[in-house]
Design a protein around this motif. Structure first.
Motif, PDB file in Angstrom:
ATOM      1  N   ARG A 144      21.517  10.904   4.178  1.00  0.00           N
ATOM      2  CA  ARG A 144      22.629  11.539   3.600  1.00  0.00           C
ATOM      3  C   ARG A 144      22.355  13.249   3.561  1.00  0.00           C
ATOM      4  O   ARG A 144      21.452  13.455   3.179  1.00  0.00           O
ATOM      5  N   LYS A 370      34.925   3.862  10.059  1.00  0.00           N
ATOM      6  CA  LYS A 370      34.216   3.642   8.533  1.00  0.00           C
ATOM      7  C   LYS A 370      33.557   4.762   8.330  1.00  0.00           C
ATOM      8  O   LYS A 370      33.255   5.013   7.054  1.00  0.00           O
ATOM      9  N   GLN A 373      35.842   7.178   6.560  1.00  0.00           N
ATOM     10  CA  GLN A 373      36.164   6.441   5.142  1.00  0.00           C
ATOM     11  C   GLN A 373      35.066   6.924   4.069  1.00  0.00           C
ATOM     12  O   GLN A 373      35.414   7.420   3.048  1.00  0.00           O
ATOM     13  N   ASN A 374      33.825   6.736   4.499  1.00  0.00           N
ATOM     14  CA  ASN A 374      32.727   7.256   3.818  1.00  0.00           C
ATOM     15  C   ASN A 374      32.715   8.616   3.387  1.00  0.00           C
ATOM     16  O   ASN A 374      32.447   9.022   2.304  1.00  0.00           O
ATOM     17  N   ASP A 377      35.463   9.224   1.068  1.00  0.00           N
ATOM     18  CA  ASP A 377      34.924   8.772  -0.294  1.00  0.00           C
ATOM     19  C   ASP A 377      34.264  10.037  -1.138  1.00  0.00           C
ATOM     20  O   ASP A 377      34.289  10.018  -2.209  1.00  0.00           O
ATOM     21  N   ASP A 378      33.281  10.349  -0.264  1.00  0.00           N
ATOM     22  CA  ASP A 378      32.224  11.621  -0.794  1.00  0.00           C
ATOM     23  C   ASP A 378      33.219  12.679  -1.206  1.00  0.00           C
ATOM     24  O   ASP A 378      33.053  13.508  -2.240  1.00  0.00           O
TER      25      ASP A 378
END
Length: 472
Positions: A144, A370, A373-374, A377-378
């Protein structure tokens, strides 16, 4: 400009920001060169496309990125629910979601894109920072991105104003530092100035800290494929990264294909006596069609009847077959189904081959969905923290629901038959089937389904086999 900014930031990082350690830009020479190449390919086809080389781009990089963005976002829906805070977040997200396909395309082209929220006039604005406008400084063990420098430039008359915004997350605290510079030439970043010297940056604080957070307050959308440009870099790569050389070859071959038509234009080779002369003995200037059709020749005396048709057989079909083969190779390299770029009439015909080709595209798209989407979310998490920090909306919990379309891998008839089987098995409402596949309104579909339940109409009785045959 990307490489020039990287050089400036790398040389002045410790002077510009109080990093507390010997921090550097986490971008290797190989990755910076690759990002610069992807940007040039996406914008104008690549460095090989120019007037000197005579090669014209077919715009395959932008077409590939655009197609992936379309497949990823075609039926995308994001709903934030659960409280007034959730309603506020949804409202702030809507404008960004209206442009999500464009952002996904830019991310796919350059390997990634960063969504950076900030507060302005009581609203949360989402800045989408492209792959050649941010410079990562740190990553955690999971890959990350935890530190990054974002660069913004404003050109005004003879001055270039540059703002470098450094974000760093560490031990539950997110630190933001802003520094501004003024230059009178693009050859240097210039000298430091106050943020207030630029009206657009006057309200920005030079330093800020946000505590009690468990991740960075920005979101990085990364194309989820192995980085073969630099195996040790956690950065993403362009969706067309593995096809760069083949795209180059295709552009060159397309130039040959066009020349086949230009070089094969019919012409008449004739003796000069067949052409009208000007008073000074030169041939008259002729209309465009005649210029292309007639070509005069100075032939020996006594052979003034020279007349010959130039009309060679075109090899366009051979060129087209070769180019189509190259397009299929590009489809394989980038993860698209055969027939997306290549001629759909010239693809694998067996059911197994067709399904395998579609499955390749389906898996690539699902992986990108995917990853997106991550990142969202962040982003929503960051927006929620900013809403709390600036008291923009009442505190409250929220839930995020995503709806992605998976029909790209199924033929409409196959999808229809599959859902009919769900209806028979009692796993899908009959009225929803009528709406989805038979174009009934919700009211009429529920009325028909209600009659079926009351025993007046039995859709699963004698007519079931006939309906299934019709579907198939």
């Amino acid at each position: 400009m990307f490489k020039k900014l990287l050089k400036w930031l790398r040389s002045m990082l410790s002077q510009m920001f109080d990093t507390g350690n010997e921090q550097d830009i986490a971008l290797s020479e190989k990755m910076s060169s690759a990002i610069d190449m992807w940007a040039r390919m996406y914008e104008n086809g690549g460095p090989w496309c120019n007037a000197k080389s005579g090669i014209h781009s077919c715009k395959l990089p932008s077409i590939i990125a655009s197609e992936f963005a379309r497949l990823v976002t075609i039926e995308m829906e994001v709903d934030v629910t659960g409280s007034p805070r959730a309603d506020f977040l949804q409202q702030q997200m809507n404008k960004m979601l209206d442009r999500i396909r464009s952002y996904a395309e830019l991310g796919c082209a350059l390997g990634g894109i960063v969504f950076k929220p900030y507060v302005q006039d009581g609203k949360i604005i989402i800045d989408a920072v492209q792959g050649d406008d941010f410079f990562p400084t740190s990553f955690d063990a999971s890959g990350r991105m935890t530190g990054c420098i974002f660069v913004e430039q404003i050109r005004r008359k003879n001055s270039i104003f540059t703002r470098a915004e450094h974000h760093e997350y560490q031990n539950g605290t997110h630190t933001i530092q802003n520094r501004a510079f003024e230059s009178h030439s693009s050859d240097s970043i210039g000298t430091p100035i106050d943020l207030s010297a630029v009206p657009e940056w006057a309200q920005i604080s030079p330093d800020a800290q946000i505590s009690n957070v468990d991740r960075p307050l920005f979101a990085y959308f990364r194309v989820p494929q192995a980085n073969r440009q630099d195996r040790h870099s956690p950065l993403g790569t362009s969706v067309f990264a593995d096809a760069v050389e083949t795209i180059h070859d295709f552009d060159e071959q397309y130039g040959r294909y066009l020349w086949e038509y230009r070089g094969g234009e019919m012409a008449l080779d004739v003796a000069d006596d067949y052409l009208r002369k000007s008073p000074d003995g030169e041939c008259f200037s002729m209309p465009e069609r005649d210029k292309r059709l007639y070509r005069g020749h100075d032939v020996p005396t006594g052979d003034q009847t020279f007349y010959q048709i130039f009309a060679p057989a075109l090899r366009d079909e051979s060129f087209a077959r070769g180019m189509n083969t190259m397009l299929k190779q590009i489809e394989m390299q980038v993860g698209l189904a055969y027939g997306t770029l290549s001629d759909p009439q010239d693809v694998a015909k067996t059911a197994t081959e067709i399904n395998a080709s579609r499955q390749r595209s389906y898996c690539t798209v699902k992986d990108i969905q995917k990853a997106l989407q991550n990142a969202l979310d962040d982003l929503i998490y960051s927006m929620d923290k900013l809403a709390t920090l600036y008291n923009l909306a009442p505190q409250g919990s929220y839930q995020t629901a995503y709806d992605w379309d998976d029909s790209i891998v199924n033929e409409p008839s196959q999808r229809k038959q599959m859902f009919w089987q769900y209806v028979i098995a009692g796993k899908f409402p009959f009225w929803r089937y009528l709406m989805e596949f038979e174009s009934y309104t919700e009211k009429d579909a529920k009325a028909i389904a209600g009659e079926a339940q009351q025993g007046q109409v039995d859709p699963f009785a004698d007519g079931k086999e006939e309906m299934q045959n019709e579907i198939s």
